[in-house]
Write an enzyme that holds these catalytic residues in place. Structure first.
Site, PDB file in Angstrom:
ATOM      1  N   ASP A  20       0.792  -0.905   0.250  1.00  0.00           N
ATOM      2  CA  ASP A  20      -0.170  -0.130   0.197  1.00  0.00           C
ATOM      3  C   ASP A  20       1.134   1.069  -0.132  1.00  0.00           C
ATOM      4  OD1 ASP A  20      -2.157   1.750   0.241  1.00  0.00           O
ATOM      5  OD2 ASP A  20      -2.728   1.375   2.401  1.00  0.00           O
ATOM      6  N   GLY A  23      -0.517   5.453  -4.269  1.00  0.00           N
ATOM      7  CA  GLY A  23      -0.785   6.749  -4.984  1.00  0.00           C
ATOM      8  C   GLY A  23       0.585   7.754  -4.210  1.00  0.00           C
ATOM      9  N   ARG A  33      -0.615   9.390  -9.821  1.00  0.00           N
ATOM     10  CA  ARG A  33      -0.508   8.587  -9.475  1.00  0.00           C
ATOM     11  C   ARG A  33       0.050   6.479  -9.916  1.00  0.00           C
ATOM     12  NH1 ARG A  33      -4.210   7.694  -5.746  1.00  0.00           N
ATOM     13  NH2 ARG A  33      -4.048   4.655  -5.886  1.00  0.00           N
ATOM     14  N   HIS A  37       3.067   3.213  -8.965  1.00  0.00           N
ATOM     15  CA  HIS A  37       2.742   2.009  -8.871  1.00  0.00           C
ATOM     16  C   HIS A  37       4.216   0.713 -10.001  1.00  0.00           C
ATOM     17  CE1 HIS A  37      -1.252   2.111  -7.785  1.00  0.00           C
ATOM     18  NE2 HIS A  37      -1.601   3.117  -8.693  1.00  0.00           N
ATOM     19  N   SER A  65      -7.334  -5.600  -6.386  1.00  0.00           N
ATOM     20  CA  SER A  65      -7.694  -6.172  -5.188  1.00  0.00           C
ATOM     21  C   SER A  65      -9.468  -6.404  -6.041  1.00  0.00           C
ATOM     22  CB  SER A  65      -8.755  -5.461  -4.022  1.00  0.00           C
ATOM     23  OG  SER A  65      -9.158  -4.480  -4.713  1.00  0.00           O
ATOM     24  N   TRP A  69     -11.344  -2.785  -9.023  1.00  0.00           N
ATOM     25  CA  TRP A  69     -11.219  -2.509 -10.352  1.00  0.00           C
ATOM     26  C   TRP A  69     -12.497  -1.081 -10.771  1.00  0.00           C
ATOM     27  CZ3 TRP A  69     -10.044  -4.778 -14.274  1.00  0.00           C
ATOM     28  CH2 TRP A  69      -9.132  -6.176 -14.548  1.00  0.00           C
ATOM     29  N   LEU A 131      10.655 -20.936  -4.451  1.00  0.00           N
ATOM     30  CA  LEU A 131       9.605 -19.432  -3.581  1.00  0.00           C
ATOM     31  C   LEU A 131       8.155 -19.738  -4.284  1.00  0.00           C
ATOM     32  CD1 LEU A 131       9.208 -16.957  -1.650  1.00  0.00           C
ATOM     33  CD2 LEU A 131       9.677 -15.658  -3.448  1.00  0.00           C
ATOM     34  N   ARG A 194      -5.271  -1.711   8.190  1.00  0.00           N
ATOM     35  CA  ARG A 194      -6.781  -2.380   8.024  1.00  0.00           C
ATOM     36  C   ARG A 194      -6.228  -3.896   6.867  1.00  0.00           C
ATOM     37  NH1 ARG A 194      -7.569   2.687   6.012  1.00  0.00           N
ATOM     38  NH2 ARG A 194      -7.419   2.496   4.077  1.00  0.00           N
ATOM     39  N   ILE A 195      -7.230  -4.715   6.786  1.00  0.00           N
ATOM     40  CA  ILE A 195      -6.962  -5.797   6.646  1.00  0.00           C
ATOM     41  C   ILE A 195      -7.452  -5.873   4.895  1.00  0.00           C
ATOM     42  CG2 ILE A 195      -7.485  -8.448   6.359  1.00  0.00           C
ATOM     43  CD1 ILE A 195      -5.918  -7.690   8.169  1.00  0.00           C
TER      44      ILE A 195
HETATM   45  C1  FPP Z   1      -1.926   0.105  -3.301  1.00  0.00           C
HETATM   46  O1  FPP Z   1      -1.207   1.450  -3.490  1.00  0.00           O
HETATM   47  C2  FPP Z   1      -1.700  -0.617  -3.892  1.00  0.00           C
HETATM   48  C3  FPP Z   1      -1.777  -1.135  -5.806  1.00  0.00           C
HETATM   49  C4  FPP Z   1      -3.684  -1.000  -5.932  1.00  0.00           C
HETATM   50  C5  FPP Z   1      -0.910  -1.153  -6.937  1.00  0.00           C
HETATM   51  C6  FPP Z   1       0.244  -2.619  -5.986  1.00  0.00           C
HETATM   52  C7  FPP Z   1       1.033  -2.274  -7.872  1.00  0.00           C
HETATM   53  C8  FPP Z   1       2.681  -2.795  -7.600  1.00  0.00           C
HETATM   54  C9  FPP Z   1       3.226  -2.774  -6.284  1.00  0.00           C
HETATM   55  C10 FPP Z   1       2.527  -2.884  -8.807  1.00  0.00           C
HETATM   56  C11 FPP Z   1       2.228  -3.809  -9.829  1.00  0.00           C
HETATM   57  C12 FPP Z   1       2.245  -5.559  -8.374  1.00  0.00           C
HETATM   58  C13 FPP Z   1       2.718  -6.702  -9.430  1.00  0.00           C
HETATM   59  C14 FPP Z   1       2.656  -7.430  -8.599  1.00  0.00           C
HETATM   60  C15 FPP Z   1       4.128  -6.376 -11.121  1.00  0.00           C
HETATM   61  P1  FPP Z   1      -2.711   2.796  -3.386  1.00  0.00           P
HETATM   62  O2  FPP Z   1      -2.766   2.524  -5.370  1.00  0.00           O
HETATM   63  O3  FPP Z   1      -3.775   2.530  -2.966  1.00  0.00           O
HETATM   64  O4  FPP Z   1      -2.114   3.438  -2.086  1.00  0.00           O
HETATM   65  P2  FPP Z   1      -2.179   4.891  -1.915  1.00  0.00           P
HETATM   66  O5  FPP Z   1      -3.285   4.422  -1.179  1.00  0.00           O
HETATM   67  O6  FPP Z   1      -1.656   5.947  -1.304  1.00  0.00           O
HETATM   68  O7  FPP Z   1      -3.451   5.578  -2.687  1.00  0.00           O
END
Ligand code: FPP
Length: 245
Positions: A20, A23, A33, A37, A65, A69, A131, A194-195
Site C-alpha cells: 500500500d 498513490g 499515481r 505503481h 483487489s 476495478w 519460492l 486494515r485488512i
Molecule cells: C496500493 O497502493 C497498490 C496497488 C493497488 C497496486 C500495487 C501494484 C504494484 C506494487 C505494482 C504492480 C505489481 C506487480 C506484482 C507487478 P494505492 O494505490 O492504494 O496507494 P495509496 O493508498 O497511497 O493511494
C-alpha cells in the site's frame, strides 16, 4: 546487517504483503499515481529476491483487489500494462531463481493479454519449488468465500459431500488458496492498519505487522525488521504459554 540477527530456523513459511501507498508516494513527489505503481514494481523485485535469500517458501502479494476495478480507467489500464510488462520482464529471473508463479482471484476478469501472459509464466515455472510466489489479482476474500460456499453447497446437494463432515479442510480445498498454507506473517505498508478484504480465512492465526513506509520505500532491511519482529512473538494458537513448552 539486520539479516544476521534473524533466526534461520524461525523464518515464516508464508509471508503475505498488502503493498500500500503507491498513490501517496507519487503524490508526495508531485507525480501521477501510476508512477507510484511503476516504482512499486522495483520493490516487488527486491522483496522477492530477499524472500529467496531468506528461505521464505511462500510469498503472496496483493496486487489488485476486486474493489480496485472501481478506480479510474486510466489507473486500471496502467496497472494492467505494468503487470503485463513485469510478467514478461521477470520470466528469466524466475527461471534463474526457480520461482513458481501462481495467481489467486477472479483472473477471468483480467484483460486477454494479461491472462495469456500470466498463463504462460505460470506454465513455464510450474515445476519450480524455491519460492512459491502468488499474485492476488482481481482478488477479494469475501468473493472467494462466497464462491467456496456455492461450490460446497452444490456438492452437498449432489450428495458428494455429507453436510456433517464439513470442516476447515473442506473450506480450505474450495478456496483459491487451496495449494497454500495459512499465512504466518501479514505485512501492510503505508501506515494503514486494515485488512481490506485480503485472505480473511487464511490469516486466522497470522502475525500482523503494520509499518509506516510507503510501498516504494519498503526495503529488504524493512522486511528483515518485520521478520525479526515476527520471531520475537509467541504464537500460541489458542493455547497457554506453558502448554507450548
Ligand atoms: C496500493 O497502493 C497498490 C496497488 C493497488 C497496486 C500495487 C501494484 C504494484 C506494487 C505494482 C504492480 C505489481 C506487480 C506484482 C507487478 P494505492 O494505490 O492504494 O496507494 P495509496 O493508498 O497511497 O493511494
Amino acid at each position: 546487517m539486520t539479516e544476521l540477527k534473524l533466526d534461520k530456523s524461525k523464518i515464516p513459511k508464508h509471508v503475505a504483503i498488502i503493498m500500500d501507498g503507491n498513490g501517496r508516494w507519487a503524490k508526495n513527489k508531485g507525480f501521477k499515481r501510476v508512477i507510484g505503481h511503476e516504482k512499486g514494481t522495483t520493490t516487488v523485485n527486491k522483496i522477492v529476491e530477499a524472500c529467496v535469500e531468506l528461505g521464505v517458501e511462500y510469498l503472496t502479494l496483493f496486487a489488485f483487489s476486486t474493489e480496485n476495478w472501481q478506480r479510474p480507467k486510466y489507473e486500471i489500464n496502467s496497472l494492467m500494462k505494468l503487470l503485463l510488462s513485469s510478467l514478461r520482464k521477470e520470466l528469466n529471473n524466475m527461471h534463474d531463481k526457480k520461482i513458481k508463479l501462481s495467481a489467486i482471484g477472479n483472473t477471468a476478469k483480467l484483460p486477454e493479454k494479461v491472462k495469456k501472459q500470466l498463463e504462460e509464466v505460470k506454465d513455464a515455472t510450474k515445476n519450480y519449488d524455491k519460492l512459491k510466489l502468488t499474485l492476488a489479482l482481481s482478488y477479494g476474500s469475501r468473493e472467494e468465500i462466497i464462491n467456496a460456499v456455492k461450490k460446497i453447497s452444490q456438492k452437498v446437494k449432489n450428495n458428494l459431500i455429507d453436510i456433517n463432515t464439513i470442516d476447515d479442510s473442506t473450506i480450505n480445498t474450495h478456496l483459491y488458496t487451496h495449494n497454500l498454507p495459512d499465512v504466518d506473517l501479514l505485512i501492510r505498508t503505508s501506515g494503514e492498519q486494515r485488512i481490506s478484504n485480503f485472505m480473511l480465512w487464511q490469516i486466522a492465526y497470522a502475525e500482523l505487522y503494520f509499518c509506516k513506509e510507503l510501498y516504494y520505500d519498503f526495503t529488504k532491511e524493512h522486511l528483515f525488521e518485520a521478520i525479526n519482529n515476527f520471531q520475537k512473538r509467541e504464537r500460541r494458537f489458542g493455547k497457554t504459554s506453558e502448554q507450548l513448552k
